[in-house]
Motif scaffolding. Structure first.
Motif, PDB file in Angstrom:
ATOM      1  N   LYS A 184       0.837  -1.197   0.000  1.00 47.63           N
ATOM      2  CA  LYS A 184       0.000   0.000   0.000  1.00 47.63           C
ATOM      3  C   LYS A 184       0.874   1.250   0.000  1.00 47.63           C
ATOM      4  O   LYS A 184       1.902   1.303   0.677  1.00 47.63           O
TER       5      LYS A 184
ATOM      6  N   ASP B 166      -0.656  -7.255   9.742  1.00 47.96           N
ATOM      7  CA  ASP B 166      -1.731  -6.257   9.776  1.00 47.96           C
ATOM      8  C   ASP B 166      -1.158  -4.866   9.512  1.00 47.96           C
ATOM      9  O   ASP B 166      -0.146  -4.477  10.108  1.00 47.96           O
TER      10      ASP B 166
ATOM     11  N   GLU C 162      -2.301  -0.954   9.690  1.00 47.06           N
ATOM     12  CA  GLU C 162      -3.334  -0.045  10.178  1.00 47.06           C
ATOM     13  C   GLU C 162      -2.903   1.399   9.971  1.00 47.06           C
ATOM     14  O   GLU C 162      -1.774   1.772  10.272  1.00 47.06           O
TER      15      GLU C 162
ATOM     16  N   LEU D 137      -9.089   4.970  -1.753  1.00 45.39           N
ATOM     17  CA  LEU D 137      -9.510   5.083  -0.360  1.00 45.39           C
ATOM     18  C   LEU D 137      -8.961   6.390   0.214  1.00 45.39           C
ATOM     19  O   LEU D 137      -7.755   6.637   0.174  1.00 45.39           O
TER      20      LEU D 137
ATOM     21  N   SER E  36      -8.232   2.885   9.318  1.00 46.22           N
ATOM     22  CA  SER E  36      -8.617   1.760   8.466  1.00 46.22           C
ATOM     23  C   SER E  36      -7.569   0.664   8.587  1.00 46.22           C
ATOM     24  O   SER E  36      -6.367   0.950   8.687  1.00 46.22           O
ATOM     25  N   LEU E  37      -8.028  -0.584   8.596  1.00 46.60           N
ATOM     26  CA  LEU E  37      -7.127  -1.729   8.553  1.00 46.60           C
ATOM     27  C   LEU E  37      -6.899  -2.049   7.079  1.00 46.60           C
ATOM     28  O   LEU E  37      -7.712  -2.731   6.442  1.00 46.60           O
ATOM     29  N   LEU E  38      -5.809  -1.547   6.523  1.00 43.62           N
ATOM     30  CA  LEU E  38      -5.570  -1.603   5.081  1.00 43.62           C
ATOM     31  C   LEU E  38      -5.225  -2.999   4.587  1.00 43.62           C
ATOM     32  O   LEU E  38      -5.293  -3.260   3.387  1.00 43.62           O
ATOM     33  N   SER E  39      -4.841  -3.892   5.486  1.00 43.83           N
ATOM     34  CA  SER E  39      -4.475  -5.244   5.078  1.00 43.83           C
ATOM     35  C   SER E  39      -5.687  -6.114   4.766  1.00 43.83           C
ATOM     36  O   SER E  39      -5.542  -7.214   4.222  1.00 43.83           O
ATOM     37  N   LEU E  40      -6.884  -5.647   5.098  1.00 48.43           N
ATOM     38  CA  LEU E  40      -8.087  -6.409   4.768  1.00 48.43           C
ATOM     39  C   LEU E  40      -8.367  -6.321   3.271  1.00 48.43           C
ATOM     40  O   LEU E  40      -8.078  -5.302   2.633  1.00 48.43           O
TER      41      LEU E  40
ATOM     42  N   ASN F  45     -11.144  -5.841   1.692  1.00 49.61           N
ATOM     43  CA  ASN F  45     -12.022  -4.687   1.460  1.00 49.61           C
ATOM     44  C   ASN F  45     -11.957  -3.786   2.690  1.00 49.61           C
ATOM     45  O   ASN F  45     -12.713  -3.947   3.640  1.00 49.61           O
ATOM     46  N   SER F  46     -11.018  -2.851   2.661  1.00 52.93           N
ATOM     47  CA  SER F  46     -10.794  -2.007   3.827  1.00 52.93           C
ATOM     48  C   SER F  46     -11.977  -1.078   4.063  1.00 52.93           C
ATOM     49  O   SER F  46     -12.521  -0.497   3.130  1.00 52.93           O
ATOM     50  N   THR F  47     -12.365  -0.953   5.312  1.00 52.76           N
ATOM     51  CA  THR F  47     -13.428  -0.027   5.701  1.00 52.76           C
ATOM     52  C   THR F  47     -12.824   1.090   6.542  1.00 52.76           C
ATOM     53  O   THR F  47     -11.700   0.981   7.038  1.00 52.76           O
TER      54      THR F  47
END
Length: 365
Positions: A205, A222, A224, A259, A267-271, A273-275
């Motif tokens: 990212k 993770d 974040e 985003l 936001s937890l960018l490692s997901l 679909n980050s929310t």
């Protein structure tokens, strides 16, 4: 979008976003987008603040900003209204956007589109300097040991903090500022330089800002992000094999809906679909207490406390009994004295501690 904005209706069968604004407001919002892109003088800045004071104007304008991935506009907007919670640009992931009133809005955006060629899309590959021309005028590698934190004044006037067990590679050129977070946690207050955006690279990212402040933690896979001031934008990147995978010229992958986070969001960018979620000022202050060598717990379960404490020591801290996992912990502790922290836990929670050369085991008394 949050409740302070005018409600946007979405027809899922046609993926149409409907603006509850008349064409005149849309046209004016588009004109302000163009002006923001090329830069405002003092009188225009005051005029925009006045225009945005009307809720319909503000809501329409921010909806349009959310659909237009121009980092320069987001930066200017953060300067004009840096601390207004209502002005949060929200992204709708996975939607293909079309228009309820295509003629009126398309005409407005035609002007924006034509003039935007004169600006710079910071996440556009077409504006990345060719690898041969990229030379680092300033480079630095910094790391911290377990329990250590550092405060670094960078060449551009930015201030960088590194938390425990962290590592960064830094390379600045005439056109870009790159910080690669290899592991650990950093917080940065970015010196403003619109001609030289700053990217923090981590876990695939690219987190970009012009003049803002944010915190990035990369731990056990993770990633974040917490924005503490201004606006940042997130995209994916790869290193350029043609330049030996140097961090100087990462290949940023433009996204139709990048985003975007503003002050007080994380936001937890490692997901996959980050929310985005909102963080209170108190939570942010506690999260950043590590810069002063402190850890703050406010009733977290012991299992989470142990996970956090383990970052500040070379020893592995484990629970010897699962019954301890949900015991709540509150207090302020020093990050450079984990033994004292463990002793305080033992005294207050009535647990015993077993030390070995590389492990601390917590058990019920």
């Amino acid at each position: 979008m949050n409740s302070s904005k005018s409600e946007t209706n979405t027809d899922t069968s046609s993926n149409v976003v409907q603006f509850n604004s008349d064409d005149r407001v849309l046209d004016t919002a588009s004109e302000w987008l163009v002006k923001l892109d090329r830069g405002l003088d003092n009188s225009e800045t005051e005029a925009l603040k006045t225009w945005l004071a009307t809720p319909l104007h503000r809501n329409t304008f921010l909806e349009m900003v959310a659909l237009w991935d121009k980092m320069s506009v987001l930066s200017e907007l953060s300067d004009i209204v840096p601390h207004t919670p209502e002005l949060k640009v929200k992204q709708k992931a996975g939607n293909t956007i079309s228009w309820k009133r295509p003629l009126a809005i398309a005409a407005s955006f035609l002007v924006v589109g034509l003039l935007s060629f004169q600006g710079i899309n910071l996440f556009s590959p077409s504006h990345q300097t060719a690898p041969a021309a990229q030379i680092a005028s300033y480079s630095l590698q910094v790391s911290t040991k377990a329990g250590e934190h550092k405060n670094i004044a960078l060449e551009d006037g930015s201030t960088l903090w590194l938390n425990t067990n962290s590592q960064v590679n830094i390379a600045f050129t005439d056109t870009s500022r790159i910080i690669q977070l290899v592991k650990g946690e950093l917080h940065i207050e970015v010196a403003k330089d619109k001609t030289r955006p700053l990217n923090v690279l981590a876990a695939g990212k690219a987190i970009q800002a012009v003049g803002t402040a944010f915190n990035v933690q990369y731990h056990r896979g993770d990633l974040e992000l917490v924005v503490t001031e201004g606006v940042v934008e997130v995209a994916s990147y790869t290193l350029n094999k043609a330049s030996g995978e140097s961090i100087i010229d990462p290949i940023i992958k433009p996204q139709a809906q990048p985003l975007t986070l503003v002050q007080g969001e994380k936001s937890l960018l490692s997901l996959p679909n980050s929310t985005i979620e909102t963080v209170s000022d108190e939570d942010i202050e506690n999260d950043l207490s590590w810069r002063e060598g402190k850890i703050v717990f406010r009733g977290e379960p012991l299992i989470d406390v142990i996970e956090e404490v383990s970052r500040y020591t070379d020893k592995t801290v484990v629970l010897g009994d699962a019954a301890l996992a949900n015991m709540q912990v509150a207090g302020l502790f020093n990050t450079n004295d984990v033994d004292a922290l463990i002793a305080a836990l033992a005294d207050n929670l009535q647990i015993s501690t077993d030390y070995s050369s590389d492990t601390i085991v917590l058990r019920p008394r």
